[in-house]
Structure formats: structure tokens, C-alpha cells
Design an enzyme around this catalytic site. Structure first.
Site, PDB file in Angstrom:
ATOM      1  N   GLN A  93      88.568   2.831 -22.873  1.00 29.93           N
ATOM      2  CA  GLN A  93      88.976   1.481 -23.290  1.00 29.93           C
ATOM      3  C   GLN A  93      89.122   1.426 -24.810  1.00 29.93           C
ATOM      4  OE1 GLN A  93      89.796  -1.022 -21.154  1.00 29.93           O
ATOM      5  NE2 GLN A  93      90.379  -2.249 -22.924  1.00 29.93           N
ATOM      6  N   ASP A 153      96.447   5.998 -18.520  1.00 28.69           N
ATOM      7  CA  ASP A 153      97.024   5.034 -19.465  1.00 28.69           C
ATOM      8  C   ASP A 153      98.415   5.453 -19.930  1.00 28.69           C
ATOM      9  OD1 ASP A 153      95.491   2.754 -20.096  1.00 28.69           O
ATOM     10  OD2 ASP A 153      94.058   3.950 -21.259  1.00 28.69           O
ATOM     11  N   LYS A 191      88.967  -3.974 -14.229  1.00 32.02           N
ATOM     12  CA  LYS A 191      89.423  -2.687 -13.693  1.00 32.02           C
ATOM     13  C   LYS A 191      88.517  -2.229 -12.549  1.00 32.02           C
ATOM     14  CE  LYS A 191      91.709  -1.576 -17.991  1.00 32.02           C
ATOM     15  NZ  LYS A 191      91.618  -1.128 -19.376  1.00 32.02           N
TER      16      LYS A 191
HETATM   17  N1  GUN Z   1      93.024  -1.961 -24.707  1.00 33.77           N
HETATM   18  C1  GUN Z   1      93.964  -2.932 -24.564  1.00 33.77           C
HETATM   19  N2  GUN Z   1      94.856  -2.573 -23.621  1.00 33.77           N
HETATM   20  C2  GUN Z   1      94.484  -1.359 -23.176  1.00 33.77           C
HETATM   21  C3  GUN Z   1      95.015  -0.460 -22.196  1.00 33.77           C
HETATM   22  O1  GUN Z   1      96.043  -0.714 -21.559  1.00 33.77           O
HETATM   23  N3  GUN Z   1      94.319   0.679 -22.021  1.00 33.77           N
HETATM   24  C4  GUN Z   1      93.211   0.987 -22.731  1.00 33.77           C
HETATM   25  N4  GUN Z   1      92.625   2.147 -22.504  1.00 33.77           N
HETATM   26  N5  GUN Z   1      92.691   0.190 -23.642  1.00 33.77           N
HETATM   27  C5  GUN Z   1      93.331  -0.978 -23.859  1.00 33.77           C
END
Ligand code: GUN
Length: 283
Positions: A97, A120, A53
Site C-alpha cells: 500500500q 498493482d 481490499k
Molecule cells: N495508494 C493509492 N492507490 C493505490 C493503489 O492503487 N495501489 C497501492 N498499492 N497503493 C495505493
């Protein structure tokens, strides 16, 4: 042999377009979008996602602040960090996350994020808006999947789509997005009776179950479009693999996504898009 949808190539193209757009922002808005990412603990998968990211943010020209905290952080400390980011006018997007350590209530943390900064699309208000077909921030993985299907020229309307997995992050929202595209959607899961019978009816099969090579060729119809959301370690080779037995299923499918280089890069690409959307909504 199936046509391969490269999420890597598509995301590279979309990121380049976003970078050109973001480059115009300082002159228009006085700054670039700012994404804050919170990583709790050191789960290797999560570390790798967060690194990806940050890398994508740099490519697009988005400012990225990654806050790393030990797995011992208390829920209150985490909530305090989120409150600070909510109040910070210079922050446009907040991502925590997942998964979080077990002593932290994930639902409470997600609900604490200002829904306008929820890149998200996991906040209950965004989820409610999605299911009521109101404008909202779409969750990144489902959004990326629909983009891949459309770019590959896959007609969704009227098709029988089968989704394996019912998670809040992928299974549930991708089912809704496919429904909104007028597919006839079947949602399947670990308690589905005779799963193969359901999956064999799929013209579009989305697999998000988190089990290496779970979907075998006998579960897929000739000509199906197969989207593999899984990111697993192959227990035999130790290499990254999806939820789909790729080599065998690619022989039958008309379109397939690889792992790595399929859905994963598109998820990150859509996160960049969501960050820009959250930023633009503030002006
Ligand atoms: N963990 C696995 N996929 C994701 C996601 O798309 N966003 C977040 N925040 N955590 C994750």
C-alpha cells in the site's frame, strides 16, 4: 441531470461473477488465489483501503493475508518481507500500500516485487509493457475507469479526453489506456496554463488531482463525461468528496461518477481481477 455510473453496483456484479469463477478453482487447481497486502504505518486512508481490499477478497473467495508493520520499519526489513513473499509459491499477488514513509524508497520497493505477482501493475517491467502495448497487468484504477466507461456505453474512440493529474498510479496510465482506446488525449497538471480552457474542450474528463471539489461547473462542457478519481475530505463538512464539485457539475455532464461509490470500488474490483489473472498465469 447526468447519468450516474455507480462503481458500487458494477463492482458488486463483477465480484459476484468472479466469486462464481473462483469457487471452481479448488477442484481445478487445488486452491484459491492468494493476495498478500503490506500496510506500513497507520495512515487512515491507507488503513481504509487495505480493509476494503480484505473485505473484497472475502467476497470473491480470494485468500487475503494483510501484513501490518509500523511506520518505523526499515527499508531492508520491508524488502526482506517482499523477498519472502516472492519466494512463497502459495502467494499469487503482492501489493504494498502506497504511500510509504519518507525514509523508504518507494521505487526500490516496487521494483523488488516479482513482476509476475505485481497485482498493482506498478513494477517497471509492467509499466514498460503497458507503454509498449504488450500484455501486462494493468493498474487497477485506470482499468476500472475504462470498464466503467464501456459499461456506461460511452464511446471512447475519436473523443477528446482530458486527464488532470500525471501520477504513476492514475494520470499517466489512464492516459495511455484512453489512447489505446483511440481517444485523443490531453494530459494536464499543476503547471498547465489556463487549465479551464483545456478541460472545457474535454468530451471525457478524468480528474485525479487530489484536491476537494477542484473542478467546478465552469470548467466542464455541456454533455461531458466526468470521471472523478479523487477521495478527499470536504474541508467544510468533513465528509468524503471527490476532486469534482459534484452537485454543480452533474447539472452539465451527461455522465458522472460519484464519490464515494464511483471509481474507488472499481479499483478494488480490478485488484481482485488482477489477482485472479496472476493466479491463472501460474497454471
Ligand atoms: N495508494 C493509492 N492507490 C493505490 C493503489 O492503487 N495501489 C497501492 N498499492 N497503493 C495505493
Amino acid at each position: 441531470m447526468a447519468k450516474i455510473i455507480s462503481g458500487k453496483e458494477l463492482s458488486a456484479r463483477l465480484k459476484a461473477e468472479m466469486a462464481a469463477e473462483v469457487a471452481t478453482f479448488p477442484a481445478r487447481y487445488g486452491r484459491v488465489p492468494h493476495l498478500a497486502v503490506i500496510l506500513v504505518g497507520e495512515d487512515p486512508g491507507s488503513v481504509s483501503y487495505v480493509t476494503g481490499k480484505a473485505k473484497a477478497s472475502a467476497e470473491v473467495g480470494i485468500r487475503n493475508t494483510t501484513i501490518r508493520k509500523p511506520a518505523t520499519i526499515t527499508e531492508q526489513e520491508l524488502l526482506d518481507i517482499i523477498a519472502g513473499l516472492n519466494a512463497d509459491d502459495g502467494v499469487d499477488g503482492i501489493l504494498v500500500q502506497l504511500p510509504l514513509p519518507r525514509h523508504i524508497d518507494e521505487d526500490r520497493v516496487i521494483a523488488a516485487i516479482d513482476e509476475r505477482k505485481d497485482v498493482d501493475g506498478f513494477h517497471p517491467l509492467n509499466v514498460a509493457a503497458l507503454w509498449q502495448k504488450q500484455s501486462c497487468t494493468l493498474p487497477c484504477t485506470p482499468k476500472g475507469i475504462v470498464k466503467m466507461l464501456k459499461t456506461a456505453g460511452v464511446e471512447i474512440a475519436g473523443k477528446r479526453a482530458v486527464v488532470i493529474g500525471r501520477s504513476n498510479i492514475v494520470g499517466l496510465p489512464v492516459s495511455k489506456l484512453l489512447l489505446d482506446e483511440n481517444a485523443t488525449v490531453t494530459m494536464t497538471h499543476s503547471r498547465t496554463r489556463d487549465l479551464a480552457e483545456e478541460t472545457r474542450r474535454a468530451e471525457i474528463l478524468v480528474v485525479a488531482i487530489g484536491r476537494p471539489k477542484f473542478v467546478t461547473a465552469d470548467m466542464v462542457s455541456e454533455g461531458a463525461v466526468v470521471i472523478d478519481v479523487g477521495v478527499n475530505r470536504d474541508p467544510e463538512t468533513g465528509k468524503l468528496c471527490g476532486d469534482v464539485d459534484y452537485a454543480a457539475v452533474a447539472e452539465k455532464a451527461s455522465v458522472i461518477t460519484p464519490v464515494p461509490g464511483g471509481v474507488g470500488p472499481m479499483t478494488i474490483c480490478c485488484l481482485m481481477e488482477n489477482t485472479i489473472e496472476c493466479f491463472l498465469r501460474r497454471f
